[in-house]
Design an enzyme around this catalytic site. Structure first.
Site, PDB file in Angstrom:
ATOM      1  N   LYS A  22       0.839  -1.216   0.000  1.00  0.00           N
ATOM      2  CA  LYS A  22       0.000   0.000   0.000  1.00  0.00           C
ATOM      3  C   LYS A  22       0.867   1.256   0.000  1.00  0.00           C
ATOM      4  O   LYS A  22       0.617   2.196  -0.758  1.00  0.00           O
ATOM      5  CB  LYS A  22      -0.896  -0.005   1.252  1.00  0.00           C
ATOM      6  CG  LYS A  22      -1.553   1.340   1.524  1.00  0.00           C
ATOM      7  CD  LYS A  22      -2.219   1.432   2.889  1.00  0.00           C
ATOM      8  CE  LYS A  22      -1.309   1.614   4.048  1.00  0.00           C
ATOM      9  NZ  LYS A  22      -1.170   2.942   4.653  1.00  0.00           N
ATOM     10  N   ASN A  23       1.906   1.267   0.838  1.00  0.00           N
ATOM     11  CA  ASN A  23       2.692   2.495   0.985  1.00  0.00           C
ATOM     12  C   ASN A  23       3.658   2.740  -0.175  1.00  0.00           C
ATOM     13  O   ASN A  23       4.346   3.753  -0.221  1.00  0.00           O
ATOM     14  CB  ASN A  23       3.436   2.495   2.320  1.00  0.00           C
ATOM     15  CG  ASN A  23       2.471   2.710   3.481  1.00  0.00           C
ATOM     16  OD1 ASN A  23       1.303   3.051   3.262  1.00  0.00           O
ATOM     17  ND2 ASN A  23       2.940   2.504   4.698  1.00  0.00           N
ATOM     18  N   CYS A 116      -3.974  12.787  13.998  1.00  0.00           N
ATOM     19  CA  CYS A 116      -4.227  11.400  13.617  1.00  0.00           C
ATOM     20  C   CYS A 116      -4.073  10.572  14.876  1.00  0.00           C
ATOM     21  O   CYS A 116      -3.423  11.009  15.828  1.00  0.00           O
ATOM     22  CB  CYS A 116      -3.223  11.071  12.529  1.00  0.00           C
ATOM     23  SG  CYS A 116      -2.708   9.397  12.340  1.00  0.00           S
ATOM     24  N   ARG A 121       1.691  14.245  13.372  1.00  0.00           N
ATOM     25  CA  ARG A 121       2.000  14.046  11.960  1.00  0.00           C
ATOM     26  C   ARG A 121       1.871  15.313  11.103  1.00  0.00           C
ATOM     27  O   ARG A 121       1.092  15.348  10.149  1.00  0.00           O
ATOM     28  CB  ARG A 121       1.158  12.912  11.382  1.00  0.00           C
ATOM     29  CG  ARG A 121       1.291  11.626  12.171  1.00  0.00           C
ATOM     30  CD  ARG A 121       0.590  10.474  11.547  1.00  0.00           C
ATOM     31  NE  ARG A 121       1.258   9.978  10.360  1.00  0.00           N
ATOM     32  CZ  ARG A 121       0.755   9.040   9.566  1.00  0.00           C
ATOM     33  NH1 ARG A 121      -0.411   8.528   9.833  1.00  0.00           N
ATOM     34  NH2 ARG A 121       1.420   8.623   8.521  1.00  0.00           N
ATOM     35  N   ASP A 306       5.444   0.289  11.831  1.00  0.00           N
ATOM     36  CA  ASP A 306       4.189  -0.305  11.351  1.00  0.00           C
ATOM     37  C   ASP A 306       4.039  -1.778  11.745  1.00  0.00           C
ATOM     38  O   ASP A 306       2.999  -2.377  11.462  1.00  0.00           O
ATOM     39  CB  ASP A 306       4.088  -0.173   9.820  1.00  0.00           C
ATOM     40  CG  ASP A 306       3.826   1.263   9.387  1.00  0.00           C
ATOM     41  OD1 ASP A 306       3.452   2.080  10.240  1.00  0.00           O
ATOM     42  OD2 ASP A 306       4.001   1.553   8.183  1.00  0.00           O
ATOM     43  N   ARG A 398      -8.468  -0.097   5.397  1.00  0.00           N
ATOM     44  CA  ARG A 398      -7.676   0.939   4.732  1.00  0.00           C
ATOM     45  C   ARG A 398      -6.403   0.360   4.138  1.00  0.00           C
ATOM     46  O   ARG A 398      -5.897   0.867   3.146  1.00  0.00           O
ATOM     47  CB  ARG A 398      -7.275   2.031   5.735  1.00  0.00           C
ATOM     48  CG  ARG A 398      -8.423   2.892   6.176  1.00  0.00           C
ATOM     49  CD  ARG A 398      -7.920   3.977   7.062  1.00  0.00           C
ATOM     50  NE  ARG A 398      -6.771   4.622   6.412  1.00  0.00           N
ATOM     51  CZ  ARG A 398      -5.922   5.425   7.032  1.00  0.00           C
ATOM     52  NH1 ARG A 398      -6.082   5.704   8.309  1.00  0.00           N
ATOM     53  NH2 ARG A 398      -4.924   5.967   6.383  1.00  0.00           N
TER      54      ARG A 398
HETATM   55  N1  EPU Z   1       7.202  14.396  10.691  1.00  0.00           N
HETATM   56  C1  EPU Z   1       7.259  15.739  10.984  1.00  0.00           C
HETATM   57  N2  EPU Z   1       7.080  16.633   9.956  1.00  0.00           N
HETATM   58  C2  EPU Z   1       6.872  16.236   8.672  1.00  0.00           C
HETATM   59  C3  EPU Z   1       6.830  14.862   8.380  1.00  0.00           C
HETATM   60  C4  EPU Z   1       6.998  13.958   9.422  1.00  0.00           C
HETATM   61  O1  EPU Z   1       7.442  16.135  12.128  1.00  0.00           O
HETATM   62  O2  EPU Z   1       6.720  17.095   7.792  1.00  0.00           O
HETATM   63  C5  EPU Z   1       7.381  13.426  11.784  1.00  0.00           C
HETATM   64  C6  EPU Z   1       6.135  12.566  11.976  1.00  0.00           C
HETATM   65  O3  EPU Z   1       5.175  13.210  12.794  1.00  0.00           O
HETATM   66  C7  EPU Z   1       6.699  11.322  12.595  1.00  0.00           C
HETATM   67  C8  EPU Z   1       8.070  11.193  11.904  1.00  0.00           C
HETATM   68  O4  EPU Z   1       8.366  12.496  11.394  1.00  0.00           O
HETATM   69  O5  EPU Z   1       6.884  11.509  13.966  1.00  0.00           O
HETATM   70  C9  EPU Z   1       8.126  10.207  10.768  1.00  0.00           C
HETATM   71  O6  EPU Z   1       7.013  10.374   9.926  1.00  0.00           O
HETATM   72  P1  EPU Z   1       7.033  10.057   8.373  1.00  0.00           P
HETATM   73  O7  EPU Z   1       6.864  11.330   7.630  1.00  0.00           O
HETATM   74  O8  EPU Z   1       8.186   9.193   8.022  1.00  0.00           O
HETATM   75  O9  EPU Z   1       5.680   9.215   8.210  1.00  0.00           O
HETATM   76  P2  EPU Z   1       4.720   9.287   6.975  1.00  0.00           P
HETATM   77  O10 EPU Z   1       5.520   9.484   5.759  1.00  0.00           O
HETATM   78  O11 EPU Z   1       3.594  10.210   7.250  1.00  0.00           O
HETATM   79  C10 EPU Z   1       4.832   6.758   6.358  1.00  0.00           C
HETATM   80  C11 EPU Z   1       3.852   5.635   6.237  1.00  0.00           C
HETATM   81  C12 EPU Z   1       3.362   5.241   7.612  1.00  0.00           C
HETATM   82  C13 EPU Z   1       4.578   4.818   8.449  1.00  0.00           C
HETATM   83  C14 EPU Z   1       5.593   5.953   8.491  1.00  0.00           C
HETATM   84  C15 EPU Z   1       6.858   5.593   9.224  1.00  0.00           C
HETATM   85  C16 EPU Z   1       2.887   6.016   4.070  1.00  0.00           C
HETATM   86  C17 EPU Z   1       1.697   6.418   3.276  1.00  0.00           C
HETATM   87  N3  EPU Z   1       2.753   6.062   5.392  1.00  0.00           N
HETATM   88  O12 EPU Z   1       4.117   7.828   6.970  1.00  0.00           O
HETATM   89  O13 EPU Z   1       2.497   4.138   7.452  1.00  0.00           O
HETATM   90  O14 EPU Z   1       4.166   4.511   9.761  1.00  0.00           O
HETATM   91  O15 EPU Z   1       5.939   6.343   7.161  1.00  0.00           O
HETATM   92  O16 EPU Z   1       7.472   4.508   8.640  1.00  0.00           O
HETATM   93  O17 EPU Z   1       3.900   5.661   3.517  1.00  0.00           O
HETATM   94  C18 EPU Z   1       0.688   2.729   7.974  1.00  0.00           C
HETATM   95  O18 EPU Z   1       0.819   2.203   6.861  1.00  0.00           O
HETATM   96  O19 EPU Z   1      -0.045   2.243   8.884  1.00  0.00           O
HETATM   97  C19 EPU Z   1       1.404   3.968   8.270  1.00  0.00           C
HETATM   98  C20 EPU Z   1       1.046   4.788   9.255  1.00  0.00           C
END
Ligand code: EPU
Length: 418
Positions: A22-23, A116, A121, A306, A398
């Protein structure tokens, strides 16, 4: 709202086939906005978040054709370079269209994702990175507006912390920016590599995906391509944990063991016998007692956040104390309270959870709070005595394709109540 009813205690036996990640599929679909030509993606998992992303692409004016797991997107013209609140509120990954739309159209308007269940996030790092590529960004009425009328230009991006979708967002912007972009402290997740491979097939010039420094040389235009999405490492880990908690003998096919080495190492430390009988196949059995082990979530190649909830469910059945430290999200222990309702002995101390096992789990009514937390409740239900009813399984829909059918296929007594 659908629920699951699970009667635990049956060892899972047999084979499960893993779907596309999915991701990985989400950024791949967003990447289709970068070209006017048709892009065909294979192995797109038919889960709810993907349907949301497809609706979002259609909203921009793209044509989306779904034939089973083969999805073709043609964004010949982009009429509305925006992600409306209605779609973003149901799926935060909608912010993945920010980079591609800004790059292709010179402007983008994306609703700011709210909080969330697993943490705040924010997307401040996505925004700062796009500003380094010359976009002017301001926020108004709950929307982020990015403007780059003369197009984006290459730049140096240093992420303050590692972000998966942030890396993907800026990578998709950089491929059409003028000149060179270097992304420092980039995420190294397999999904980032998969996206880079798709972009390269579309004509992008990218080096270093999978390392923490990615270099991009912008090109004038991208073209159509065909690409097959990688297997879902989180679905793989979820089923291995499910097999292990029931002391079954489960084989998962169509997976990529390289993508979940840290998780497999922990399974082995816990006493699970994990073998790789053939390429893309993993088999898990539990020959003796399960042993406790400590887990700290980290960015890839560390132990994936995850899979933390699913492994915690497993550790309720291990002898001794397991210490879980969650470093990625500030509130990702919601499942612990529900697991405790089923009899688990778990103490929460800020970002740590202490699990004392083995405890007998007994079926109870529990509530799914987010995607992976729900998966951990399913796993616990498979080992619990009596019936477990899981409410709000839309969370699980989801990201997992018919999890109940896949589990029932290997012997689980699980059914959906509509
Ligand atoms: N963060 C910030 N600012 C930003 C972006 C991230 O502070 O602009 C923080 C986040 O709040 C978090 C950390 O950085 O504490 C890491 O977040 P990241 O951006 O890596 O997460 P994401 O890209 O929003 C993806 C996956 C998540 C997975 C995370 C971590 C997708 C669509 N989602 O989220 O997947 O947990 O990386 O590996 O790729 C899931 O599939 O259940 C899921 C939540």
């Amino acid at each position: 709202m659908d629920k699951f009813s699970i009667h635990g205690g049956v060892p899972l036996q047999g084979e499960i086939t893993i779907g596309g990640a999915k991701n990985s599929a989400l950024p791949a679909l967003a990447a289709c906005l970068l070209t006017a030509e048709a892009v065909t993606l294979e192995r797109i998992p038919p889960v709810r978040d993907i349907a949301t992303m497809e609706r979002l692409l259609e909203h921009t004016g793209a044509r989306v054709t779904v034939e089973g797991e083969r999805v073709t997107v043609q964004a010949e013209t982009i009429e509305r370079p925006e992600a409306p609140y209605d779609l973003v509120k149901t799926m935060r990954a909608s912010s993945l269209v920010l980079g591609p739309l800004a790059a292709r159209c010179g402007r983008a308007r994306v609703s700011v994702p709210g909080g969330c269940a697993i943490g705040a996030r924010p997307i401040n790092l996505h925004i700062a990175a796009l500003e380094h590529l010359g976009a002017t960004i301001h926020q108004e009425h709950g929307y982020i507006e990015a403007q780059a009328p003369g197009g984006l230009k290459g730049g140096e991006v240093h992420f303050d912390r590692i972000t998966v979708t942030g890396t993907e967002d800026v990578l998709m912007a950089a491929v059409l920016a003028r000149g060179e972009t270097t992304i420092h402290n980039a995420a190294r997740e397999p999904e980032v590599v998969d996206l880079a491979e798709l972009l390269i097939k579309m004509g992008a010039r990218i080096e270093g995906a999978g390392t923490s420094v990615i270099r991009v040389t912008g090109v004038d235009r991208l073209h159509g391509a065909e690409h097959r999405i990688i297997g879902d490492r989180i679905e793989t880990g979820t089923f291995l944990a499910a097999g292990a908690i029931t002391r079954g003998d489960l084989t998962v096919k169509g997976c990529e063991p390289e993508h979940l080495r840290a998780f497999l190492a922990k399974l082995r430390e816990a006493g699970v016998e994990v073998t790789e009988p053939a390429p893309g196949v993993l088999r898990a059995r539990v020959p003796g007692k399960l042993r406790s082990c400590d887990v700290t979530t980290e960015e890839h190649p560390g132990f994936a956040t995850d899979l933390q909830a699913q492994f915690m469910a497993l550790m309720t059945q291990a002898e001794g104390i397991s210490i879980f430290t969650e470093t990625i999200f500030e509130n990702r222990f919601m499942h612990a309270l529900e697991l405790a309702r089923m009899g688990a002995n778990i103490r929460l101390e800020g970002r740590r959870a202490l699990v004392a096992g083995a405890t007998m789990l007994s079926g109870a009514e529990v509530i799914a709070s987010d995607l992976r937390a729900s998966a951990s409740l399913v796993i616990a239900g498979l080992a619990a005595q009596g019936e477990t009813i899981i409410d709000r399984v839309y969370h699980i829909d989801r990201g997992y394709e018919k999890i109940e059918a896949k589990l029932a296929g290997v012997g689980a007594r699980i059914r959906r109540i509509s």
